[in-house]
Design an enzyme around this catalytic site. Structure first.
Site, short mmCIF file in Angstrom:
data_model
loop_
_atom_site.label_atom_id
_atom_site.label_comp_id
_atom_site.label_asym_id
_atom_site.label_seq_id
_atom_site.Cartn_x
_atom_site.Cartn_y
_atom_site.Cartn_z
N GLY A 1 0.82 -1.19 0.00
CA GLY A 1 0.00 0.00 0.00
C GLY A 1 0.86 1.25 0.00
O GLY A 1 2.05 1.22 0.34
N CYS A 2 0.26 2.37 -0.35
CA CYS A 2 1.03 3.61 -0.47
C CYS A 2 1.48 4.11 0.90
O CYS A 2 2.66 4.38 1.11
CB CYS A 2 0.21 4.67 -1.20
SG CYS A 2 -1.46 4.91 -0.58
N TYR A 3 0.54 4.23 1.84
CA TYR A 3 0.93 4.67 3.19
C TYR A 3 1.95 3.71 3.81
O TYR A 3 2.97 4.15 4.36
CB TYR A 3 -0.29 4.78 4.10
CG TYR A 3 -1.20 5.95 3.84
CD1 TYR A 3 -0.73 7.26 3.88
CD2 TYR A 3 -2.56 5.76 3.61
CE1 TYR A 3 -1.58 8.34 3.67
CE2 TYR A 3 -3.42 6.84 3.40
CZ TYR A 3 -2.93 8.12 3.44
OH TYR A 3 -3.77 9.20 3.25
N THR B 1 4.16 1.80 2.42
CA THR B 1 5.48 1.95 1.82
C THR B 1 6.24 3.10 2.48
O THR B 1 7.41 2.95 2.85
CB THR B 1 5.35 2.21 0.30
OG1 THR B 1 4.76 1.06 -0.32
CG2 THR B 1 6.69 2.49 -0.34
#
Lengths: 349, 349, 349, 349
Positions: A151-153, A155
């Site tokens: 996921g972006c957060y 990472t």
């Protein structure tokens, strides 16, 4: 050299569009399939006017069985839950799959079911899925058939904390606070009043406090790194910008260390990494410096008054937080140079 | 009724311009003096094209002695340090002063000198200066000659934490983390590369970690409320928007309370306050909803997993965080209706 | 293959930074020199944190004689006037020069002196300088020693009008109105109050009406295309966005033509051009679709009520309007594939 | 004094929200009714968190007959066509109506039916409806029962051209080009992909070329002023900002006049107008200077080379272009001071 045939399932969302943009720059790859339910039958370039190069590729409707033969590697930019069956079917057909959804990120399916409020019906596949964070799992990615693209957060949070946890710098980890700020593209392209320009522009807000679904993903990976269970306070916010996540992490220090000590630990940890830069002390990262790129910039501070390490990390949520990291994973899996197609630096200003 | 004559010292910065905008709406007040070093001799409306009503008021150069006779109440929107002498001189002449700088906010002059790296030469005046946060010091403001108008970040942080601290909800206060995000107007109108549009737009960044000067101001007031010394982790960030501060506060709970409990405590505490709204549970504040207004919106969450209270407060940094709160203080000092000239709600969208 | 050595003179402005970003993606090129007066001695990556790959290249101060030996091709991203001497000196040393300033764009030096209010001392070089618009002067660019890289506004205006003028669609050309809107990066990185974020954000304005210096450049090229003198009304505006120019052109039609006729003329004219896309009728271009890319998108409309052709063209002012077109010119001069290093499509969203 | 009871029909759109915001500041008015189909039954303050003062007013569903008795003046912020019946019904009941839709703006119902593609069934009412542009129709507004509140683009265009047309400065009016640029709130609050933040932010586009429905409204009023038929080229664009319209008008001059001449004509024409400011020569207007206010700023230029007058006008589309002008009309109709509740200047920055 014969080009690798790749498919993008879910090509009309922002992550799918970004995959198409990046893959076009890849000399060893040809995009042979792109799907979209609502835009099926339309040329990619008419759905995405910026993707002028795709004037001859037409969106297919989803039909895994029918499309499987037309590609070798499949990127799934589908909503969570939808990816479970599709990934399983493709793996069963001997394909390699990079899944950008959350479906194979959480090793414990009960945790998945609890946070995502939906059953996990492919529990067997979870065992072999590899969490696609190259900076931590590079060797396992090489051999993987199924990548759970982070996921972006998570990472941004994991890259920010990993060196400190590995080095034992952080004490009583229940004190970790992760305050994240994301650009609006992270919300995807769905039609909701809250994402209209007039609602978002020139404003800022918090959302999902205490309940955001990226929390267990962050905790799983941090706990694995620290080799002890970590519970975090994770709080996401929405910034009036297109792309980018900045995560500010507050971590109680286990011992008195100087900023220089910490900086050296971080610099060594990421010395060989093509996409992580530890900024000089005194400098903090800016999301705009990684806009459109696969890079992560990290800044550090030690607050002696409070005994805390403060870590600031930035990524582009659609690149290092989604499509770019997915291409990175493909490059590793296929033995391509790791930076192929994602070597571009941030588009600034 | 004869109008009160007021002066704005430092009228060509953003806070000064905002004072002029608000004071124009005040039926009992007339702005008779506005100063600006670099724009001395120019009509206000040519320096500030939005302030069309001030076509006949001309900026004076600073000269406290010469200007003192022309007004009764003086707003000082000057840089810190410059306000020390000016305030002292005006008080000596029997004037009332509302100082928007940091010069009289910290009761301990040594703390001031340590964080601001400049001497404090008016230590005697510190004793009588009143910290102009109406929600806490209303009765003292009524009688004050010298108001230290609160900083923008401190206003958002203190209003956010005050009810919880008063009610004893927060344990081991060294665990408090205050993560603030501000619009760019907070940086003022000075020419720095980092505040150019092309540098800031569509990006987000942190700055001043561990060293921001609003830290001791926050700690002073929180400690006074809690009646015990509080050290906080305060971290400011820059949002690509004009106005607004959103502060996210993470506070360890002293005991198991529900969100409803906390919401009731906050609602009662601010029940009579014209400018503070506690949002319904489940709703978080958005800076854009208070843009251009003197309101503070507060949202609440309790994270049972981590044992933390999460408070989100928003203000407009130029209004409740500067000019609007200053006018509020003047209204209280002069016995005007408290909301006069600042009753306007947020300009949304 | 031995790499071509290239120099970027003026590397700390936005166009210079963009040249460095793009040249890094070029497989046949090595940047051996970058200059900056104010940042001389500093690594490029510390001046431009997004250009992490340039951690070992250090900015040199300007010294043409000393630096000439270290490169083969020179990009000049210097202010106008400064380029005159530098270009002449480099040409004299047998180097090839791509000048991004206005110094060699106007064939008539008197016109230059009149609009730029500065002497032109290298009039002899004007004769051989080639106006670097590949869509019009490709063959001459191939053989050029000195390229006058077109201005950003002129690029958008000329590409928009060229097919119509070539086809004789436009009557009484004194009726042409060119209304252009540019992102803020076009103003460069200089410190002016008017370009501060708080001044520009969430606002829009006109400037330079009737007097903008790109006017004679546009008129020179349009007149050459039409083979008769054309005087235009050119009006620039500032948009609160980083990059991009959208130019709306109003041209009186010489005869009754349908939108389909016009669309066919434009499509044929640009059929082989790698960087110009004529959108389907009914679709208008959006600057964001070319953000960060070297593409120009053109949309068309015919207004039967008024007898006008309306053309809308968009480019990224820093890429097709500056650095990207410069790299395109280098590719043509050196015989590289034209799209090398600039094949990337727009970064959307 | 007993307060005037006013109703806002269509209170959950942006224009409706802005009416509620402004009317709250009006000392002689009480909002007794606000309607919303989708938010019926909800308090206004929960639909519009910025409108905290309306915590006790609950949205009603539309029911003209039932609501008519509860107010004296009705603001209709309904979609076009919907206003036809509602206005007629209210007028029949003896109420006064200010209609913000397009339904009563075009005197010729055939023109309405042709551009809006819907029948006009209240043709009789058209005769008495007054076009609510105070700067032109003040005396008729005073006596009106039904006000057709002007469109946002037409307000900016007509105010920009009126003095020049009245003074006979413009020749062959078929040469007039009106290039308008609007903030996104002009598009309303409807859910369309094209208005998502990620689609709009940091970009710029044209739309509705040659076919925008405000064209006949502009032509009607300009023709009336010029006393001869005028056909205009009107082209709208979308700016990534919340509010504001800037209109650039290109008009061929009938005779040689200087900029000073023109400036004097404009200054005299608007000398007594509380909401129109003609800027000094050399200064152009900025939308941000009128953000949130009812003011119109006008800048002028004469291009001797092309023989054109260039006029730039700015307004806030939601205030002078909608809700503010509506309140202005009400003030005139009711004999209140014209600036009551709308005296606020622009919120800058």
């Amino acid at each position: 050299m014969k080009k690798l045939r790749v498919a993008v399932f879910g090509g009309s969302g922002y992550a799918g569009g970004e995959l198409l943009r990046l893959l076009h720059l890849h000399p060893h790859v040809e995009v042979t399939v792109a799907t979209s339910e609502k835009s099926a039958g339309m040329p990619v370039s008419s759905v995405w006017p910026h993707l002028t190069a795709y004037s001859e590729l037409v969106f297919d409707p989803m039909n895994t069985a029918a499309l499987a033969a037309r590609a070798d590697v499949f990127f799934l930019a589908l909503p969570h839950k939808a990816a479970q069956d599709t990934a399983a079917e493709l793996i069963g057909l001997g394909k390699r799959v990079i899944d950008l959804s959350a479906d194979f990120r959480l090793r414990n399916p009960d945790t998945y079911e609890s946070w995502y409020q939906t059953p996990h019906t492919k529990r067997d596949l979870l065992a072999e899925a590899v969490y696609g964070l190259p900076e931590r799992y590079r060797s396992r990615i090489r051999a993987a058939r199924l990548i759970a693209n982070p996921g972006c957060y998570p990472t941004s949070a994991i890259l920010g904390l990993m060196p400190a946890l590995e080095a034992g710098l952080v004490s009583h980890p229940e004190g970790i606070v992760i305050d994240s700020k994301s650009g609006v593209s992270g919300a995807g392209r769905s039609l909701q009043q809250g994402f209209l320009f007039s609602e978002v522009n020139d404003g800022f807000k918090a959302y999902g406090l205490a309940v955001h679904r990226h929390t267990p993903e962050i905790e799983q990976e941090l706990s694995a790194i620290a080799e002890s269970e970590i519970v975090v306070e994770f709080a996401p916010h929405l910034v009036p910008m297109d792309r980018g996540i900045l995560t500010t992490i507050y971590a109680p220090l286990a011992k008195a260390v100087t900023l220089d000590d910490v900086h050296e630990i971080y610099s060594k940890r990421y010395a060989g990494e093509p996409f992580v830069t530890v900024l000089p002390t005194g400098q903090y990262p800016v999301t705009k410096n990684v806009r459109g790129s696969n890079h992560c910039h990290i800044g550090l501070q030690v607050n002696k008054r409070t005994g805390r390490l403060i870590i600031v990390s930035v990524i582009d949520n659609l690149v290092k937080g989604a499509a770019g990291q997915a291409v990175h994973n493909m490059n590793i899996m296929m033995g391509f140079d790791e930076t192929t197609a994602i070597a571009g630096m941030g588009v600034f200003p």
